[in-house]
Motif scaffolding. Sequence first.
Motif, PDB file in Angstrom:
ATOM      1  N   VAL A  32       0.823  -1.232   0.015  1.00 57.89           N
ATOM      2  CA  VAL A  32      -0.111  -0.063  -0.053  1.00 57.89           C
ATOM      3  C   VAL A  32       0.844   1.331  -0.064  1.00 57.89           C
ATOM      4  O   VAL A  32       0.565   2.278  -0.745  1.00 57.89           O
ATOM      5  CB  VAL A  32      -0.820   0.013   1.121  1.00 57.89           C
ATOM      6  CG1 VAL A  32      -1.699   1.222   1.344  1.00 57.89           C
ATOM      7  CG2 VAL A  32      -2.035  -1.121   0.967  1.00 57.89           C
ATOM      8  N   ILE A  33       1.982   1.287   0.828  1.00 53.18           N
ATOM      9  CA  ILE A  33       2.909   2.382   1.021  1.00 53.18           C
ATOM     10  C   ILE A  33       3.681   2.479  -0.446  1.00 53.18           C
ATOM     11  O   ILE A  33       3.528   3.615  -0.939  1.00 53.18           O
ATOM     12  CB  ILE A  33       3.988   2.158   2.038  1.00 53.18           C
ATOM     13  CG1 ILE A  33       3.203   2.313   3.377  1.00 53.18           C
ATOM     14  CG2 ILE A  33       4.920   3.333   1.925  1.00 53.18           C
ATOM     15  CD1 ILE A  33       4.227   2.080   4.504  1.00 53.18           C
ATOM     16  N   ALA A  34       4.041   1.480  -0.898  1.00 55.53           N
ATOM     17  CA  ALA A  34       4.744   1.677  -2.270  1.00 55.53           C
ATOM     18  C   ALA A  34       3.788   2.162  -3.459  1.00 55.53           C
ATOM     19  O   ALA A  34       4.323   2.789  -4.154  1.00 55.53           O
ATOM     20  CB  ALA A  34       5.225   0.221  -2.661  1.00 55.53           C
ATOM     21  N   ILE A  35       2.806   1.477  -3.616  1.00 55.26           N
ATOM     22  CA  ILE A  35       1.836   1.937  -4.523  1.00 55.26           C
ATOM     23  C   ILE A  35       1.416   3.463  -4.431  1.00 55.26           C
ATOM     24  O   ILE A  35       1.201   4.272  -5.182  1.00 55.26           O
ATOM     25  CB  ILE A  35       0.384   1.121  -4.574  1.00 55.26           C
ATOM     26  CG1 ILE A  35       1.276  -0.256  -5.044  1.00 55.26           C
ATOM     27  CG2 ILE A  35      -0.688   1.640  -5.513  1.00 55.26           C
ATOM     28  CD1 ILE A  35      -0.213  -1.435  -4.810  1.00 55.26           C
ATOM     29  N   ALA A  36       1.199   3.955  -3.156  1.00 54.85           N
ATOM     30  CA  ALA A  36       0.653   5.482  -2.899  1.00 54.85           C
ATOM     31  C   ALA A  36       1.775   6.339  -3.132  1.00 54.85           C
ATOM     32  O   ALA A  36       1.596   7.318  -3.719  1.00 54.85           O
ATOM     33  CB  ALA A  36       0.314   5.567  -1.372  1.00 54.85           C
ATOM     34  N   TYR A  37       3.010   5.737  -3.054  1.00 57.34           N
ATOM     35  CA  TYR A  37       4.337   6.462  -3.339  1.00 57.34           C
ATOM     36  C   TYR A  37       4.338   6.579  -4.841  1.00 57.34           C
ATOM     37  O   TYR A  37       4.591   7.629  -5.400  1.00 57.34           O
ATOM     38  CB  TYR A  37       5.645   5.974  -2.895  1.00 57.34           C
ATOM     39  CG  TYR A  37       6.795   6.561  -3.213  1.00 57.34           C
ATOM     40  CD1 TYR A  37       7.307   7.899  -2.720  1.00 57.34           C
ATOM     41  CD2 TYR A  37       7.686   6.382  -4.574  1.00 57.34           C
ATOM     42  CE1 TYR A  37       8.192   8.511  -2.864  1.00 57.34           C
ATOM     43  CE2 TYR A  37       8.747   7.152  -4.826  1.00 57.34           C
ATOM     44  CZ  TYR A  37       8.877   8.270  -4.081  1.00 57.34           C
ATOM     45  OH  TYR A  37      10.034   8.946  -4.321  1.00 57.34           O
ATOM     46  N   ALA A  38       3.979   5.595  -5.472  1.00 56.92           N
ATOM     47  CA  ALA A  38       4.049   5.374  -7.153  1.00 56.92           C
ATOM     48  C   ALA A  38       2.847   6.628  -7.562  1.00 56.92           C
ATOM     49  O   ALA A  38       3.122   7.374  -8.680  1.00 56.92           O
ATOM     50  CB  ALA A  38       3.417   4.031  -7.729  1.00 56.92           C
ATOM     51  N   GLY A  39       1.865   6.502  -6.911  1.00 60.73           N
ATOM     52  CA  GLY A  39       0.899   7.763  -7.365  1.00 60.73           C
ATOM     53  C   GLY A  39       1.278   9.142  -7.104  1.00 60.73           C
ATOM     54  O   GLY A  39       0.925   9.933  -7.947  1.00 60.73           O
ATOM     55  N   THR A  54       1.436   9.072 -15.793  1.00 64.81           N
ATOM     56  CA  THR A  54      -0.013   8.475 -16.248  1.00 64.81           C
ATOM     57  C   THR A  54      -0.309   7.354 -15.387  1.00 64.81           C
ATOM     58  O   THR A  54       0.573   6.663 -14.699  1.00 64.81           O
ATOM     59  CB  THR A  54       0.605   7.587 -17.598  1.00 64.81           C
ATOM     60  OG1 THR A  54       1.278   6.725 -17.545  1.00 64.81           O
ATOM     61  CG2 THR A  54       1.104   8.675 -18.526  1.00 64.81           C
ATOM     62  N   PRO A  55      -1.493   7.179 -15.381  1.00 65.34           N
ATOM     63  CA  PRO A  55      -1.909   5.717 -14.625  1.00 65.34           C
ATOM     64  C   PRO A  55      -1.213   4.541 -14.877  1.00 65.34           C
ATOM     65  O   PRO A  55      -1.115   3.769 -14.106  1.00 65.34           O
ATOM     66  CB  PRO A  55      -3.438   5.892 -14.776  1.00 65.34           C
ATOM     67  CG  PRO A  55      -3.897   7.277 -15.213  1.00 65.34           C
ATOM     68  CD  PRO A  55      -2.552   7.748 -15.955  1.00 65.34           C
ATOM     69  N   VAL A  56      -0.977   4.256 -16.329  1.00 68.97           N
ATOM     70  CA  VAL A  56      -0.473   3.375 -16.743  1.00 68.97           C
ATOM     71  C   VAL A  56       1.043   3.014 -15.784  1.00 68.97           C
ATOM     72  O   VAL A  56       1.226   1.743 -15.387  1.00 68.97           O
ATOM     73  CB  VAL A  56       0.005   3.218 -18.145  1.00 68.97           C
ATOM     74  CG1 VAL A  56       0.816   2.081 -18.644  1.00 68.97           C
ATOM     75  CG2 VAL A  56      -1.400   3.385 -18.972  1.00 68.97           C
ATOM     76  N   ASP A  57       1.585   3.934 -15.735  1.00 71.44           N
ATOM     77  CA  ASP A  57       2.730   3.873 -14.792  1.00 71.44           C
ATOM     78  C   ASP A  57       2.736   3.317 -13.366  1.00 71.44           C
ATOM     79  O   ASP A  57       3.278   2.569 -13.039  1.00 71.44           O
ATOM     80  CB  ASP A  57       3.870   5.074 -14.925  1.00 71.44           C
ATOM     81  CG  ASP A  57       4.382   5.414 -16.291  1.00 71.44           C
ATOM     82  OD1 ASP A  57       4.521   4.551 -17.155  1.00 71.44           O
ATOM     83  OD2 ASP A  57       4.840   6.418 -16.400  1.00 71.44           O
ATOM     84  N   VAL A  58       1.581   3.758 -12.898  1.00 68.06           N
ATOM     85  CA  VAL A  58       1.339   3.612 -11.546  1.00 68.06           C
ATOM     86  C   VAL A  58       0.892   2.072 -11.486  1.00 68.06           C
ATOM     87  O   VAL A  58       1.278   1.223 -10.842  1.00 68.06           O
ATOM     88  CB  VAL A  58      -0.114   4.319 -10.746  1.00 68.06           C
ATOM     89  CG1 VAL A  58      -0.496   3.818  -9.855  1.00 68.06           C
ATOM     90  CG2 VAL A  58       0.498   5.803 -10.944  1.00 68.06           C
ATOM     91  N   GLY A  59       0.320   1.516 -12.591  1.00 63.40           N
ATOM     92  CA  GLY A  59      -0.057   0.261 -12.849  1.00 63.40           C
ATOM     93  C   GLY A  59       1.010  -0.628 -12.818  1.00 63.40           C
ATOM     94  O   GLY A  59       1.296  -1.713 -12.238  1.00 63.40           O
ATOM     95  N   ILE A  60       2.005  -0.337 -13.775  1.00 61.04           N
ATOM     96  CA  ILE A  60       3.269  -0.821 -13.785  1.00 61.04           C
ATOM     97  C   ILE A  60       4.000  -1.110 -12.196  1.00 61.04           C
ATOM     98  O   ILE A  60       4.403  -2.199 -12.000  1.00 61.04           O
ATOM     99  CB  ILE A  60       4.224  -0.331 -14.818  1.00 61.04           C
ATOM    100  CG1 ILE A  60       3.632  -0.432 -16.206  1.00 61.04           C
ATOM    101  CG2 ILE A  60       5.515  -1.060 -14.769  1.00 61.04           C
ATOM    102  CD1 ILE A  60       4.286   0.269 -17.296  1.00 61.04           C
TER     103      ILE A  60
END
Length: 77
Positions: A32-39, A54-60
């Motif tokens: 969760v922390i890693a994905i929040a950081y990506a966002g 881009t949201p695609v990068d967050v998905g990757i």
Amino acid sequence: VHTCEYALLTFLWWRALRTVASANAALLVAPVIAIAYAGTDEFHQHFIQGRHGTPVDVGIDALGAGIATLLIRRRRT
């Protein structure tokens, strides 16, 4: 490269968090922390000239966090 970076970030968060929480709780919180950081990183890129988020990068990035979570879970069982 991003997938590997965020897999490593998730693993490192898991290692750090399990010193103050159970390993299972750390395994829930670390991705969760890693994905929040990506966002937040993608949001930040909107303000940098020559970059775009881009949201695609967050998905990757989330894919990397998910892979790390699965590998940690598999290794622990």
